[in-house]
Design an enzyme around this catalytic site. Structure first.
Site, PDB file in Angstrom:
ATOM      1  N   SER A   1      39.316  55.401  34.117  1.00  0.00           N
ATOM      2  CA  SER A   1      37.965  55.948  34.090  1.00  0.00           C
ATOM      3  C   SER A   1      37.601  56.311  32.660  1.00  0.00           C
ATOM      4  O   SER A   1      38.379  56.118  31.742  1.00  0.00           O
ATOM      5  CB  SER A   1      37.883  57.203  34.955  1.00  0.00           C
ATOM      6  OG  SER A   1      38.836  58.147  34.491  1.00  0.00           O
TER       7      SER A   1
ATOM      8  N   THR B   1      34.067  50.392  33.130  1.00  0.00           N
ATOM      9  CA  THR B   1      34.855  51.399  33.829  1.00  0.00           C
ATOM     10  C   THR B   1      33.866  52.265  34.604  1.00  0.00           C
ATOM     11  O   THR B   1      32.771  51.810  34.906  1.00  0.00           O
ATOM     12  CB  THR B   1      35.763  52.192  32.863  1.00  0.00           C
ATOM     13  OG1 THR B   1      36.628  53.046  33.616  1.00  0.00           O
ATOM     14  CG2 THR B   1      34.990  52.984  31.838  1.00  0.00           C
ATOM     15  N   TYR B   2      34.244  53.499  34.913  1.00  0.00           N
ATOM     16  CA  TYR B   2      33.337  54.387  35.638  1.00  0.00           C
ATOM     17  C   TYR B   2      33.441  55.797  35.084  1.00  0.00           C
ATOM     18  O   TYR B   2      34.405  56.161  34.414  1.00  0.00           O
ATOM     19  CB  TYR B   2      33.614  54.359  37.143  1.00  0.00           C
ATOM     20  CG  TYR B   2      35.010  54.783  37.524  1.00  0.00           C
ATOM     21  CD1 TYR B   2      35.295  56.110  37.841  1.00  0.00           C
ATOM     22  CD2 TYR B   2      36.047  53.866  37.558  1.00  0.00           C
ATOM     23  CE1 TYR B   2      36.581  56.503  38.179  1.00  0.00           C
ATOM     24  CE2 TYR B   2      37.327  54.244  37.901  1.00  0.00           C
ATOM     25  CZ  TYR B   2      37.596  55.559  38.211  1.00  0.00           C
ATOM     26  OH  TYR B   2      38.865  55.943  38.539  1.00  0.00           O
TER      27      TYR B   2
ATOM     28  N   GLY C   1      43.532  55.350  31.727  1.00  0.00           N
ATOM     29  CA  GLY C   1      44.101  54.169  32.361  1.00  0.00           C
ATOM     30  C   GLY C   1      44.073  52.981  31.416  1.00  0.00           C
ATOM     31  O   GLY C   1      44.238  53.129  30.201  1.00  0.00           O
ATOM     32  N   ALA C   2      43.860  51.790  31.971  1.00  0.00           N
ATOM     33  CA  ALA C   2      43.883  50.563  31.174  1.00  0.00           C
ATOM     34  C   ALA C   2      42.871  50.599  30.029  1.00  0.00           C
ATOM     35  O   ALA C   2      43.106  50.021  28.961  1.00  0.00           O
ATOM     36  CB  ALA C   2      43.624  49.355  32.071  1.00  0.00           C
ATOM     37  N   ALA C   3      41.750  51.289  30.221  1.00  0.00           N
ATOM     38  CA  ALA C   3      40.727  51.383  29.169  1.00  0.00           C
ATOM     39  C   ALA C   3      41.262  52.056  27.909  1.00  0.00           C
ATOM     40  O   ALA C   3      40.754  51.815  26.814  1.00  0.00           O
ATOM     41  CB  ALA C   3      39.507  52.137  29.690  1.00  0.00           C
TER      42      ALA C   3
END
EC number: 4.1.1.11
Length: 126
Positions: A25, A57-58, A73-75
Site C-alpha cells: 500500500s 497501489t492503494y 510491500g512490493a512498492a
C-alpha cells in the site's frame, strides 16, 4: 460515454518511509488524503520523479499531521526515502459531468507541507 479524468493528486510528495514487509500500500497523512479528495483503499498511481518508475497501489491512512508518505510491500522496491513522487487518482464520469469536473491538486514542499492547492493546471507554453 464514460471518460477517465484526473480526480486528485499530491504533486511532488517526498517519500518518508519504505517498508518492504508491511502490507502492500501507500500510507499517506490522513490530512493530505482528505485535501486531495482521495479515499482509504482507493487505487492510486505513483509516478517517481527521481527514477521514472510508474506503478499502482492503494491508499491507507497515516496519522493526521504526520506528513507521512510510506511505500509499503512490493512498492517499497520502487522508491528510496527522499524520492519525490506524484500520487494521482482518476475517476470515470460521463462527458456532461466531465465538463464541470475540477480536480483537487495539492502541491507539496519537500517536507510534505502544503505549498498550495488548485483545481487547474496552466496551459503549457512552447
Amino acid at each position: 460515454m464514460q471518460i477517465t479524468l484526473l480526480k486528485g493528486k499530491l504533486h511532488m510528495a517526498c517519500v518518508t518511509q519504505a517498508e518492504l514487509w508491511y502490507d502492500g500500500s501507500c500510507a499517506i497523512d490522513a490530512d493530505l488524503v482528505k485535501l486531495a479528495g482521495l479515499r482509504e483503499f482507493e487505487q492510486i498511481d505513483i509516478y517517481n520523479v527521481d527514477n521514472g518508475e510508474r506503478f499502482s497501489t492503494y491508499v491507507i491512512l497515516a496519522e493526521p499531521g504526520s506528513k507521512t508518505i510510506s511505500m509499503n510491500g512490493a512498492a517499497a522496491r520502487k522508491v528510496q526515502v527522499g524520492d519525490r513522487i506524484i500520487i494521482a487518482a482518476y475517476a470515470g464520469m460521463e462527458e456532461a459531468e466531465a465538463d464541470r469536473h475540477k480536480p483537487k491538486l495539492v502541491y507539496l514542499n519537500s517536507d510534505n507541507s502544503v505549498n498550495r492547492t488548485s483545481n487547474t493546471i496552466p496551459v503549457q507554453v512552447a
